[in-house]
Design a protein around this motif. Structure first.
Motif, PDB file in Angstrom:
ATOM      1  N   ASP A 192      85.406 -59.845   4.023  1.00 18.93           N
ATOM      2  CA  ASP A 192      85.523 -59.862   5.482  1.00 18.93           C
ATOM      3  C   ASP A 192      84.437 -60.730   6.105  1.00 18.93           C
ATOM      4  O   ASP A 192      84.693 -61.499   7.046  1.00 18.93           O
ATOM      5  N   LYS A 211      91.621 -68.443   5.250  1.00 23.34           N
ATOM      6  CA  LYS A 211      92.051 -67.250   4.524  1.00 23.34           C
ATOM      7  C   LYS A 211      92.951 -67.617   3.354  1.00 23.34           C
ATOM      8  O   LYS A 211      92.769 -67.114   2.232  1.00 23.34           O
ATOM      9  N   GLU A 212      93.930 -68.474   3.582  1.00 25.56           N
ATOM     10  CA  GLU A 212      94.873 -68.810   2.517  1.00 25.56           C
ATOM     11  C   GLU A 212      94.160 -69.484   1.344  1.00 25.56           C
ATOM     12  O   GLU A 212      94.446 -69.202   0.173  1.00 25.56           O
ATOM     13  N   GLN A 258      92.102 -66.848  -0.536  1.00 27.73           N
ATOM     14  CA  GLN A 258      92.946 -65.977  -1.345  1.00 27.73           C
ATOM     15  C   GLN A 258      93.451 -66.707  -2.584  1.00 27.73           C
ATOM     16  O   GLN A 258      93.583 -66.107  -3.662  1.00 27.73           O
ATOM     17  N   LEU A 280      93.291 -58.353  -1.481  1.00 27.79           N
ATOM     18  CA  LEU A 280      94.255 -59.140  -0.702  1.00 27.79           C
ATOM     19  C   LEU A 280      94.878 -58.299   0.407  1.00 27.79           C
ATOM     20  O   LEU A 280      95.068 -58.767   1.535  1.00 27.79           O
ATOM     21  N   MET A 329      92.322 -57.780   3.219  1.00 28.25           N
ATOM     22  CA  MET A 329      92.114 -58.996   4.007  1.00 28.25           C
ATOM     23  C   MET A 329      93.225 -59.200   5.028  1.00 28.25           C
ATOM     24  O   MET A 329      93.008 -59.775   6.094  1.00 28.25           O
ATOM     25  N   ASN A 330      94.418 -58.717   4.696  1.00 32.09           N
ATOM     26  CA  ASN A 330      95.564 -58.890   5.590  1.00 32.09           C
ATOM     27  C   ASN A 330      95.870 -57.637   6.406  1.00 32.09           C
ATOM     28  O   ASN A 330      96.839 -57.615   7.156  1.00 32.09           O
ATOM     29  N   LYS A 371      95.503 -54.689   9.248  1.00 35.91           N
ATOM     30  CA  LYS A 371      95.162 -54.662  10.667  1.00 35.91           C
ATOM     31  C   LYS A 371      93.798 -54.025  10.843  1.00 35.91           C
ATOM     32  O   LYS A 371      93.478 -53.020  10.229  1.00 35.91           O
TER      33      LYS A 371
END
Length: 691
Positions: free
Chosen positions: A225, A235-236, A239, A267, A270-271, A273
């Protein structure tokens, strides 16, 4: 030490449940870090706290009733009631598992585990430090990038980053370094070191291992984070680098590493909410959880114990045994004695009884208010009130004799102000009593040893009689139960005449506590001899009691032969009726140890008859014990026969039961197509399949 460790384990377990139920999915990673660290520290700190009595759910140990003359003269009965179960248990220890020994081995096992895990911890630290200072290093400010080889995931320890630079492209390599630098900047190594230290002492606790895993997970979530908050990191792309770095060879548990075998969770987090700030209320439930632990399990203390004795008003000063130095009295004259009840004015529960000789008092006021006193070496009890006939009431106040404490201190008896001379006054302990004890060889005296001696009125005449009975070096620890159980010279000589010439105090105490006297021993031995004679003549008389063929218990035998058997027979209530009941089912020559084992396990003639009816006769006593210890019943034998094992032996059934080859297991195997005729084959199958 062990209760403390178990208490800490309980707190850690409760905190883990709390964390997984309420906090695990929250994205307050920094806050979760402090919760995880704080709970580890609290698990070991909370058991050390004391809680005020009014906040505790535990009851304080009941305040002992005031040590008074009457109460202490009855101490013999109380000591007997308390000690007899323990003495009986001691008598049966040869036929049962020694619980204390088991606990001692458990302690040894625990510390063996602690040493083993501590060595593992030191070995890991040594390996990491060796790598850190033996491999090629690139210095990047405060960071040391240690180049390693092989297919190992990147990791960090202290300010060292371990990575194989040849394995990754530049973008992935730089992201790995950024990730590990965050670990180092946030000092995550300290978190893991603390978790490892906790595991050293909680190695047996599976929840402690799970706790470390949750700590490691949260550190990775927090680092991910923090890294993604930097504008230079997409982010992509990040990851994707996680997928590239994933490797089968993981580093040591002391390191923070890039992979940690939790790629999927990372993963997802990270995604996920971001948690709403309104859910922060969940964290506040941790405080009442800790308060509940303290109130339910911690030892309570009385607030007044924190006050100095000087700060307490003299009239309200409570002594060790619950009686105050002033209050109200109620008395009844009975012959040449005065029974008195003392009651504190501000404490309804303080109610203590004493009996004094009428001659000890100055003139008692009859029919009119007046004063009188009772003076002893320890001090003076001043009374105000009056008697109407044989009943009286009024107020009292105890005034200590200041020179008494100094005199007792010269004898080695220290009387503190909190204890006060009141206890010594009520027991009427004189300086000459202490001197008498020293004259008889008891020089290592203190207050705690002196009080029970005086309470039981252990006099010089009693000590001399016990020494004349052969116990010249009897200790105070044995002298107290001797007196409490009313063991005297006559009883000791009676036991010796019964054949136990080499007695020690512990044996005498055990005999007396069990109610064994000379007559019981004589009956035991005469019955054994009768049984021996009957067996040699081939005559099985019904009144024969004990076959003592394994012990020579006649008058020419060693004086201590059969001691354990006598104790066991008495404690297990093995009598003629019990032995004769087995004669009726064919057991005419049972050894003492067989009788003891059968009685202790609950083997009855009815149990034996059940096997006779099932077709098994002439079962050896050892086999009966084995059957009973495995809880094998005649009904179970029938179940095996119903399955077609008509010629099954008891040995086969014992083996089947011990391995878990039950009738239900056999039925389940047959349903799966395993149709075998031999029980041994099912036992072998069960051994292969395990649980």
């Amino acid at each position: 030490m062990i209760p403390y460790i178990l208490y800490a384990a309980l707190i850690l377990t409760a905190c883990l449940v709390f964390y997984k139920l309420l906090l695990q999915k929250e994205t307050f990673f920094r806050l979760n870090r402090f919760v995880l660290l704080g709970c580890m520290l609290l698990a070991f700190a909370v058991p050390l706290l004391h809680v005020p009595q009014q906040m505790s759910f535990r009851k304080m140990p009941a305040q002992a009733d005031i040590i008074t003359a009457t109460t202490l003269q009855n101490t013999a009965v109380q000591l007997t009631e308390k000690n007899v179960p323990a003495l009986i248990e001691n008598a049966e220890k040869n036929s049962s598992i020694n619980f204390q020994q088991v606990m001692q081995w458990a302690v040894y096992l625990y510390w063996f585990g602690v040493i083993l895990f501590a060595l593992n911890f030191l070995m890991q630290a040594g390996v990491l430090l060796y790598k850190a200072y033996s491999k090629p290093v690139i210095h990047d400010g405060p960071f040391r990038i240690v180049e390693i080889s092989g297919d190992k995931a990147p990791c960090s320890f202290g300010n060292n980053i371990f990575i194989n630079p040849e394995k990754y492209d530049w973008e992935t390599y730089s992201q790995v370094l950024l990730h590990e630098k965050i670990h180092i900047e946030q000092k995550h190594t300290l978190d893991l070191l603390l978790a490892e230290i906790v595991l050293i002492f909680q190695w047996f606790n599976p929840f402690a291992w799970q706790w470390r895993k949750e700590l490691e997970n949260n550190l990775e979530f927090f680092t991910d984070d923090t890294l993604l908050q930097q504008e230079a990191v997409e982010k992509e792309s990040y990851q994707m680098s996680l997928l590239k770095v994933a490797a089968p060879h993981f580093p040591l548990s002391l390191t923070t590493n890039y992979n940690q075998s939790l790629l999927k969770k990372r993963l997802l987090m990270m995604n996920a909410k971001k948690s709403n700030v309104h859910t922060i209320w969940k964290y506040f439930f941790l405080l009442p959880l800790m308060v509940l632990f303290v109130c339910f399990f911690n030892e309570p203390i009385v607030n007044s114990q924190t006050l100095s004795s000087k700060a307490k008003p003299a009239a309200n000063r409570r002594h060790e045994h619950g009686m105050r130095t002033s209050g109200s009295w109620f008395a009844t004259i009975k012959g040449d004695k005065v029974s008195m009840q003392f009651k504190s004015d501000d404490d309804d529960k303080s109610n203590n009884n004493n009996t004094f000789l009428l001659s000890e008092f100055s003139s008692l006021p009859k029919g009119t208010q007046g004063n009188f006193t009772l003076t002893r070496e320890a001090g003076t009890m001043e009374f105000t009130g009056k008697f109407e006939g044989d009943n009286g009431m009024g107020k009292y106040k105890f005034v200590a004799n200041k020179t008494y404490g100094d005199a007792m201190q010269k004898e080695g008896i220290v009387i503190t102000e909190d204890d006060g001379e009141l206890v010594f006054f009520l027991l009427n302990i004189k300086q000459s009593y202490v001197q008498m004890l020293k004259k008889n060889g008891y020089n290592d005296l203190d207050k705690d040893k002196l009080i029970p001696l005086a309470a039981l009125d252990i006099s010089e005449a009693y000590i001399s009689s016990i020494k004349e009975a052969g116990f010249k070096d009897i200790s105070l620890d044995n002298l107290v139960p001797f007196k409490a159980l009313n063991i005297d010279k006559t009883y000791i000589e009676e036991i010796r005449k019964a054949g136990y010439k080499n007695l020690d105090p512990e044996k005498v105490i055990t005999f007396k506590a069990q109610g064994i006297d000379g007559k019981y021993i004589a009956d035991f031995k005469s019955s054994a001899q009768a049984e021996k004679n009957n067996n040699s003549n081939g005559d099985d008389k019904d009144d024969a009691v004990i076959d003592n063929k394994n012990k020579n218990t006649d008058n020419n035998s060693k004086s201590d032969d059969g001691y354990d058997d006598v104790i066991a027979f008495k404690s297990l209530n093995i009598d003629k009726d019990f032995i004769n009941s087995f004669k009726e089912v064919g057991y005419n020559n049972l050894a003492n140890q067989d009788l003891i084992a059968m009685k202790s396990l609950g083997v009855t003639p009815e149990y034996v008859k059940g096997f006779h009816n099932a077709g098994f006769s002439n079962i050896k006593p050892d086999d009966l014990v084995a059957l009973k210890s495995q809880n094998i019943t005649p009904a179970m034998v029938k179940n095996y026969k119903d399955l077609g094992f008509d010629n099954v032996s008891l040995e086969d059934i014992v083996g089947a039961t011990a391995t878990g080859t039950t009738p239900s297991f056999i039925k389940s195997m047959r349903d799966k197509g395993h149709n075998m005729k031999s029980l041994d084959k099912y036992i072998a199958l069960k051994s292969v399949l395990g649980n």
